[in-house]
Design a protein around this motif. Structure first.
Motif, short mmCIF file in Angstrom:
data_model
loop_
_atom_site.label_atom_id
_atom_site.label_comp_id
_atom_site.label_asym_id
_atom_site.label_seq_id
_atom_site.Cartn_x
_atom_site.Cartn_y
_atom_site.Cartn_z
N CYS A 80 0.85 -1.21 0.00
CA CYS A 80 0.00 0.00 0.00
C CYS A 80 0.88 1.26 0.00
O CYS A 80 1.59 1.53 0.97
CB CYS A 80 -0.92 -0.02 1.22
SG CYS A 80 -1.95 1.46 1.31
N PRO A 81 0.86 2.04 -1.08
CA PRO A 81 1.79 3.19 -1.16
C PRO A 81 1.64 4.22 -0.03
O PRO A 81 2.64 4.63 0.55
CB PRO A 81 1.50 3.80 -2.53
CG PRO A 81 0.85 2.71 -3.31
CD PRO A 81 0.09 1.89 -2.31
N PRO A 82 0.41 4.63 0.32
CA PRO A 82 0.34 5.67 1.36
C PRO A 82 0.21 5.14 2.78
O PRO A 82 0.15 5.92 3.72
CB PRO A 82 -0.94 6.44 0.97
CG PRO A 82 -1.81 5.41 0.37
CD PRO A 82 -0.92 4.38 -0.26
N THR A 85 -5.67 0.22 -5.91
CA THR A 85 -5.97 -1.22 -5.99
C THR A 85 -4.74 -2.13 -5.91
O THR A 85 -4.82 -3.31 -6.22
CB THR A 85 -6.78 -1.57 -7.27
OG1 THR A 85 -7.53 -0.46 -7.69
CG2 THR A 85 -7.75 -2.68 -7.02
N ALA A 107 -2.39 2.98 3.98
CA ALA A 107 -3.80 3.06 4.36
C ALA A 107 -4.31 1.78 5.01
O ALA A 107 -5.46 1.71 5.42
CB ALA A 107 -4.65 3.38 3.13
N TYR A 150 -6.84 4.72 -3.66
CA TYR A 150 -7.69 3.91 -4.55
C TYR A 150 -6.92 3.39 -5.77
O TYR A 150 -7.43 3.38 -6.89
CB TYR A 150 -8.95 4.70 -4.94
CG TYR A 150 -9.69 5.07 -3.68
CD1 TYR A 150 -10.51 4.15 -3.06
CD2 TYR A 150 -9.48 6.30 -3.07
CE1 TYR A 150 -11.12 4.46 -1.86
CE2 TYR A 150 -10.08 6.62 -1.86
CZ TYR A 150 -10.90 5.69 -1.26
OH TYR A 150 -11.50 5.98 -0.07
S1 SF4 Z 1 -6.27 0.92 -2.90
FE1 SF4 Z 1 -5.98 2.09 -1.02
S2 SF4 Z 1 -5.61 0.53 0.54
FE2 SF4 Z 1 -5.29 -0.45 -1.45
S3 SF4 Z 1 -3.08 -0.26 -1.86
FE3 SF4 Z 1 -4.08 1.50 -2.85
S4 SF4 Z 1 -4.00 3.08 -1.31
FE4 SF4 Z 1 -3.61 1.19 -0.25
#
Ligand code: SF4
Ligand code: SF4
Length: 158
Positions: free
Chosen positions: A52-54, A80, A56, A78
């Protein structure tokens, strides 16, 4: 004159705008909404968290080893990546549900940073406890083996 008639025609046409937020705006079929999680399918590998890059997603862990999934809709971008990385189909998935606005009262970023740090700490505590128990077991096993050997040697001498 042409412009005048065009303007007049527009008076009788339906507005092209929508009454957002009272009406939903156009949503494409591949709309990326909130990330969903199905605990019963999860194998707790934490790959979703790792990619997950940020940041989350984070998993906390209790002292029995049970993990808990946490997700922050306001931090999520978002992308994915989590869904693509998951080895268990359906454990984590993309929904078409739009993310509700993060409210100031939720203190969502500060709250998340705290939760994230605590989750990592909980895993470290569990790992340290597991290591300690393994070391204690190894020491107990070794002591038992030494005692057994001594008893066997005692029996031979007797
Ligand atoms: S969709 Fe959201 S939770 Fe899934 S890897 Fe991307 S940033 Fe993270
Ligand atoms: S990648 Fe999938 S299986 Fe692994 S922890 Fe995340 S949701 Fe669970």
């Amino acid at each position: 004159m042409k412009t005048f008639f065009k303007a007049l025609g527009n008076v009788f046409k339906k507005p092209v705008t929508t009454k957002y937020p009272f009406e939903q705006t156009y949503k494409p079929d591949d709309y990326r909404g909130l990330i969903g999680f199905e605990e019963s399918l999860c194998i707790w590998c934490r790959r979703c968290e790792a990619v997950c890059p940020p940041g989350a997603i984070v998993f906390s862990q209790d002292m029995e080893g049970k993990q808990t999934y946490h997700y922050n809709r306001a931090v999520c971008i978002y992308c994915t990546e989590c869904v693509r990385a998951c080895p268990k189909e359906g454990a984590i998935f993309q929904t078409a549900e739009p993310a509700p606005c993060a409210l100031k009262e939720e203190n969502i970023n500060n709250g998340w940073n705290k939760l994230f740090a605590e989750a990592i700490e909980s895993r470290e505590l569990y790992a340290a406890e597991k290591k300690k128990k393994a070391a204690e077991k190894a020491a107990a096993d070794k002591a038992a083996a030494v005692a057994k050997k001594a008893a066997e040697e005692g029996n031979k001498e007797g």
